[in-house]
Design a protein around this motif. Structure first.
Motif, PDB file in Angstrom:
ATOM      1  N   PRO A  14       0.804  -1.229   0.000  1.00  0.00           N
ATOM      2  CA  PRO A  14       0.000   0.000   0.000  1.00  0.00           C
ATOM      3  C   PRO A  14       0.840   1.284   0.000  1.00  0.00           C
ATOM      4  O   PRO A  14       0.448   2.281  -0.611  1.00  0.00           O
ATOM      5  CB  PRO A  14      -0.818  -0.091   1.289  1.00  0.00           C
ATOM      6  CG  PRO A  14      -0.827  -1.523   1.663  1.00  0.00           C
ATOM      7  CD  PRO A  14       0.450  -2.092   1.128  1.00  0.00           C
ATOM      8  N   LEU A  15       1.990   1.252   0.657  1.00  0.00           N
ATOM      9  CA  LEU A  15       2.843   2.441   0.681  1.00  0.00           C
ATOM     10  C   LEU A  15       3.436   2.728  -0.696  1.00  0.00           C
ATOM     11  O   LEU A  15       3.482   3.878  -1.129  1.00  0.00           O
ATOM     12  CB  LEU A  15       3.950   2.285   1.715  1.00  0.00           C
ATOM     13  CG  LEU A  15       3.506   2.357   3.171  1.00  0.00           C
ATOM     14  CD1 LEU A  15       4.669   2.038   4.099  1.00  0.00           C
ATOM     15  CD2 LEU A  15       2.932   3.723   3.488  1.00  0.00           C
ATOM     16  N   ILE A  17       2.198   1.696  -3.652  1.00  0.00           N
ATOM     17  CA  ILE A  17       1.104   2.073  -4.552  1.00  0.00           C
ATOM     18  C   ILE A  17       0.642   3.507  -4.269  1.00  0.00           C
ATOM     19  O   ILE A  17       0.507   4.321  -5.177  1.00  0.00           O
ATOM     20  CB  ILE A  17      -0.060   1.070  -4.428  1.00  0.00           C
ATOM     21  CG1 ILE A  17       0.372  -0.295  -4.947  1.00  0.00           C
ATOM     22  CG2 ILE A  17      -1.289   1.565  -5.175  1.00  0.00           C
ATOM     23  CD1 ILE A  17      -0.583  -1.424  -4.594  1.00  0.00           C
ATOM     24  N   GLY A  18       0.412   3.813  -2.993  1.00  0.00           N
ATOM     25  CA  GLY A  18      -0.030   5.154  -2.630  1.00  0.00           C
ATOM     26  C   GLY A  18       0.983   6.225  -2.991  1.00  0.00           C
ATOM     27  O   GLY A  18       0.619   7.298  -3.486  1.00  0.00           O
ATOM     28  N   LEU A  21       0.952   6.637  -6.886  1.00  0.00           N
ATOM     29  CA  LEU A  21      -0.276   7.292  -7.333  1.00  0.00           C
ATOM     30  C   LEU A  21      -0.274   8.774  -6.984  1.00  0.00           C
ATOM     31  O   LEU A  21      -0.665   9.614  -7.793  1.00  0.00           O
ATOM     32  CB  LEU A  21      -1.502   6.595  -6.725  1.00  0.00           C
ATOM     33  CG  LEU A  21      -1.828   5.210  -7.270  1.00  0.00           C
ATOM     34  CD1 LEU A  21      -3.006   4.607  -6.515  1.00  0.00           C
ATOM     35  CD2 LEU A  21      -2.116   5.256  -8.759  1.00  0.00           C
ATOM     36  N   PHE A  22       0.181   9.107  -5.767  1.00  0.00           N
ATOM     37  CA  PHE A  22       0.232  10.498  -5.349  1.00  0.00           C
ATOM     38  C   PHE A  22       1.252  11.281  -6.175  1.00  0.00           C
ATOM     39  O   PHE A  22       1.004  12.422  -6.575  1.00  0.00           O
ATOM     40  CB  PHE A  22       0.552  10.588  -3.848  1.00  0.00           C
ATOM     41  CG  PHE A  22       0.397  11.955  -3.278  1.00  0.00           C
ATOM     42  CD1 PHE A  22      -0.843  12.558  -3.206  1.00  0.00           C
ATOM     43  CD2 PHE A  22       1.499  12.654  -2.816  1.00  0.00           C
ATOM     44  CE1 PHE A  22      -0.986  13.841  -2.679  1.00  0.00           C
ATOM     45  CE2 PHE A  22       1.375  13.925  -2.295  1.00  0.00           C
ATOM     46  CZ  PHE A  22       0.121  14.522  -2.230  1.00  0.00           C
ATOM     47  N   GLY A  57       5.225  12.213  -1.786  1.00  0.00           N
ATOM     48  CA  GLY A  57       4.827  10.920  -2.341  1.00  0.00           C
ATOM     49  C   GLY A  57       6.002   9.963  -2.456  1.00  0.00           C
ATOM     50  O   GLY A  57       5.871   8.768  -2.209  1.00  0.00           O
ATOM     51  N   ILE A  60       6.761   8.623   0.969  1.00  0.00           N
ATOM     52  CA  ILE A  60       5.754   7.696   1.486  1.00  0.00           C
ATOM     53  C   ILE A  60       6.142   6.248   1.197  1.00  0.00           C
ATOM     54  O   ILE A  60       5.992   5.380   2.041  1.00  0.00           O
ATOM     55  CB  ILE A  60       4.364   8.004   0.886  1.00  0.00           C
ATOM     56  CG1 ILE A  60       3.819   9.299   1.470  1.00  0.00           C
ATOM     57  CG2 ILE A  60       3.378   6.872   1.137  1.00  0.00           C
ATOM     58  CD1 ILE A  60       2.564   9.796   0.776  1.00  0.00           C
ATOM     59  N   TRP A 121       1.999   6.050 -12.572  1.00  0.00           N
ATOM     60  CA  TRP A 121       0.761   5.263 -12.528  1.00  0.00           C
ATOM     61  C   TRP A 121       0.987   3.854 -13.079  1.00  0.00           C
ATOM     62  O   TRP A 121       0.402   2.896 -12.598  1.00  0.00           O
ATOM     63  CB  TRP A 121      -0.352   5.980 -13.268  1.00  0.00           C
ATOM     64  CG  TRP A 121      -0.865   7.173 -12.491  1.00  0.00           C
ATOM     65  CD1 TRP A 121      -0.622   7.460 -11.174  1.00  0.00           C
ATOM     66  CD2 TRP A 121      -1.663   8.235 -12.976  1.00  0.00           C
ATOM     67  NE1 TRP A 121      -1.236   8.631 -10.820  1.00  0.00           N
ATOM     68  CE2 TRP A 121      -1.885   9.134 -11.901  1.00  0.00           C
ATOM     69  CE3 TRP A 121      -2.231   8.534 -14.204  1.00  0.00           C
ATOM     70  CZ2 TRP A 121      -2.646  10.283 -12.024  1.00  0.00           C
ATOM     71  CZ3 TRP A 121      -2.987   9.685 -14.322  1.00  0.00           C
ATOM     72  CH2 TRP A 121      -3.193  10.543 -13.253  1.00  0.00           C
ATOM     73  N   ALA A 124       2.523   1.861 -10.326  1.00  0.00           N
ATOM     74  CA  ALA A 124       1.494   1.536  -9.331  1.00  0.00           C
ATOM     75  C   ALA A 124       0.638   0.359  -9.804  1.00  0.00           C
ATOM     76  O   ALA A 124       0.366  -0.571  -9.030  1.00  0.00           O
ATOM     77  CB  ALA A 124       0.621   2.753  -9.052  1.00  0.00           C
TER      78      ALA A 124
END
Length: 180
Positions: A14-15, A17-18, A21-22, A57, A60, A121, A124
């Protein structure tokens, strides 16, 4: 220090991917804000905010998590090679972006950030479908996750099987072995 606890609590996938994406969203935001700066003077602040957003981002997930995942995805015998390849690709990518960006920006103007947006993207999406979550999993469980994705028959433990160190091509590997 705080990052280690965040990685363990939230999970690696999740980190990453997030974060990507950000970063992609902020790259698209830079493109829009640069295009609209002539009409709306406050858009220059949005550009600065998007640059800070890209850095946030990156922090993250993409900054630290890949190095942790590298250790979790490879056997002990292959980790030095994996780290070497990952480090070389990291530096080669940084060099390429630093070298090519001025020419890319000159050729495409503010639309050059859309290239980086699509790359973020794309990474991700790749992570969503290809990279397994390694949080709270052993190397054997991670190997079996890859085996099921690649249609490789996974080893099922039987009542008389044990986890032993086997010699495979000169390297030690963990696997399930039946007692004989």
């Amino acid at each position: 220090m705080l990052g280690c606890f965040t990685i363990e609590r939230v999970g690696r996938k999740p980190l990453i991917i997030g974060g990507f994406l950000f970063m992609g969203l902020c790259c698209a935001g830079i493109t829009v804000s640069v295009l609209l700066q002539a009409q709306f003077p406050f858009m220059s602040y949005m550009s600065v905010g998007c640059v800070v957003g890209i850095i946030a981002g990156f922090c993250i997930g993409p900054a630290g998590v890949p190095f942790l995942i590298t250790a979790e995805l490879f056997k002990q015998s292959h980790r030095p090679s994996a780290y070497t390849v990952a480090g070389c690709l990291n530096w080669l990518s940084n060099f390429t972006i630093g070298f090519v960006f001025p020419f890319l920006e000159e050729a495409t103007g503010p639309y050059c950030y859309l290239i980086f947006c699509s790359i973020c993207w794309g990474v991700a999406v790749y992570t969503i479908f290809i990279i397994p979550e390694t949080k709270n999993k052993t190397f054997l469980e991670i190997s079996q996750l890859f085996a099921t994705k690649n249609s490789v028959q996974k080893e099922e433990p039987t009542s008389n099987s044990h986890l032993k160190l086997a010699l495979m091509n000169g390297y030690g590997s963990l696997g399930l072995h039946d007692e004989k």
